[in-house]
Motif scaffolding. Structure first.
Motif, PDB file in Angstrom:
ATOM      1  N   ASP A  26       0.841  -1.068   0.106  1.00  0.00           N
ATOM      2  CA  ASP A  26       0.083   0.056  -0.240  1.00  0.00           C
ATOM      3  C   ASP A  26       0.968   1.354  -0.070  1.00  0.00           C
ATOM      4  O   ASP A  26       2.122   1.185   0.477  1.00  0.00           O
ATOM      5  CB  ASP A  26      -0.955   0.144   1.290  1.00  0.00           C
ATOM      6  N   ASP A  43      -3.301   0.673  -3.373  1.00  0.00           N
ATOM      7  CA  ASP A  43      -2.779  -0.675  -3.095  1.00  0.00           C
ATOM      8  C   ASP A  43      -2.344  -1.408  -4.091  1.00  0.00           C
ATOM      9  O   ASP A  43      -3.126  -1.879  -5.237  1.00  0.00           O
ATOM     10  CB  ASP A  43      -4.379  -0.900  -2.592  1.00  0.00           C
ATOM     11  N   ASP A 196      -8.487  -2.168   0.990  1.00  0.00           N
ATOM     12  CA  ASP A 196      -9.411  -3.481   1.457  1.00  0.00           C
ATOM     13  C   ASP A 196      -8.757  -3.877   2.573  1.00  0.00           C
ATOM     14  O   ASP A 196      -9.676  -4.779   3.133  1.00  0.00           O
ATOM     15  CB  ASP A 196      -9.426  -4.131   0.141  1.00  0.00           C
ATOM     16  N   GLY A 197      -7.648  -3.757   2.871  1.00  0.00           N
ATOM     17  CA  GLY A 197      -7.255  -4.209   4.501  1.00  0.00           C
ATOM     18  C   GLY A 197      -7.801  -3.674   5.554  1.00  0.00           C
ATOM     19  O   GLY A 197      -7.948  -4.585   6.577  1.00  0.00           O
ATOM     20  N   ASP A 234      -4.164  -8.617   5.550  1.00  0.00           N
ATOM     21  CA  ASP A 234      -3.669  -7.692   4.254  1.00  0.00           C
ATOM     22  C   ASP A 234      -2.898  -6.337   4.960  1.00  0.00           C
ATOM     23  O   ASP A 234      -3.259  -5.972   5.867  1.00  0.00           O
ATOM     24  CB  ASP A 234      -4.797  -7.406   3.313  1.00  0.00           C
TER      25      ASP A 234
HETATM   26 CA    CA Z   1      -5.113  -5.008  -0.260  1.00  0.00          CA
END
Ligand code: CA
Length: 246
Positions: A26, A43, A196-197, A234
């Motif tokens: 990221d 990302d 999205d982590g 993630d």
């Molecule tokens: Ca990710």
């Protein structure tokens, strides 16, 4: 810009490698100039050095291209994201070790009491206004499409085996389709950009609650800790921007 449209912005950004990944792919950035204040989360994906390179190039290029350009703000924002796409795509073709790299990008520009958001992929922008917590971006992902078609629920999407597959990214193709949306801001609004982590592991109600923290730094830290508390599978990145009267 009139004085009444001038809003005060407080911002805090955090990123964390998480508990499973071996590197943090990221990236985030913040820049300001006469044309406003810019925030970006990206990302990256693409193995070895690729993912981290793609996300870093996205953040750098979007900031530079946006502030270097002239013309209407949303046009410059879209063009900056397209420039980042071309640059990443070009690097990926030139350097075999970076082949196949790509990245999401969500960029927020605030000028006066207005904001614009550009989005490619599944990193997200949210706004908390009072009790109303709203996702401002549309994910360009396989599972988001399935949710839109009524074939999956949001909860099923969160654990779906294809949840990491994006349908649009920067760098994968010579051209990219960028979503650009405009929104108004009022004092008290809190905006969040995230990878999205965060959004893949912490549910919306919890995210909204953390955004009411005393300070933006506390909110950003609490969001990272919440993702870690969920096992942080993630990399996780957040940018929290709070709008208030000057
Ligand atoms: Ca990710």
């Amino acid at each position: 810009m009139s004085e009444t449209s001038e809003l005060r912005l407080e911002a805090a950004s955090r990123t964390d490698i998480g508990l499973v990944r071996e590197q943090n792919e990221d990236a985030f950035g913040e820049a300001s100039g006469p044309a406003g204040r810019l925030f970006v989360v990206a990302d990256g994906m693409g193995g070895h050095a690729g993912g981290a390179t793609a996300s870093r190039l996205a953040v750098e290029t979007i900031a530079q291209a946006f502030f270097d350009a002239s013309g209407p703000l949303p046009v410059r924002l879209r063009a900056a994201v397209e420039t980042a796409n071309q640059r990443i795509h070009h690097q990926a073709r030139r350097d075999a070790s970076l082949a196949g790299m790509g990245t999401t990008a969500v960029a927020l520009v605030i000028e006066g009491s207005r904001a614009w958001i550009a989005n490619v992929g599944d990193s997200r922008a949210y706004r908390l206004r009072g009790r109303d917590f709203e996702q401002l971006t549309r994910d360009h992902s396989v599972v988001a499409e399935l949710v839109r078609r009524g074939l999956l629920t949001a909860e099923q999407a969160r654990v779906h085996p294809r949840r990491n597959e994006v349908l649009r990214s920067l760098g994968s193709w010579p051209d990219v389709d960028v979503d650009v949306d405009e929104l108004d801001l009022v004092p008290g609004d809190v905006l969040l950009l995230c990878s999205d982590g965060l959004s893949g592991v912490v549910d919306d109600d919890a995210i909204a609650a953390f955004l009411t923290a005393e300070s933006v730094a506390d909110a950003a830290q609490a969001l990272i800790e919440a993702a870690i508390g969920q096992g942080a599978p993630d990399n996780v990145t957040v940018q929290v921007v709070r709008v208030s009267d000057r």
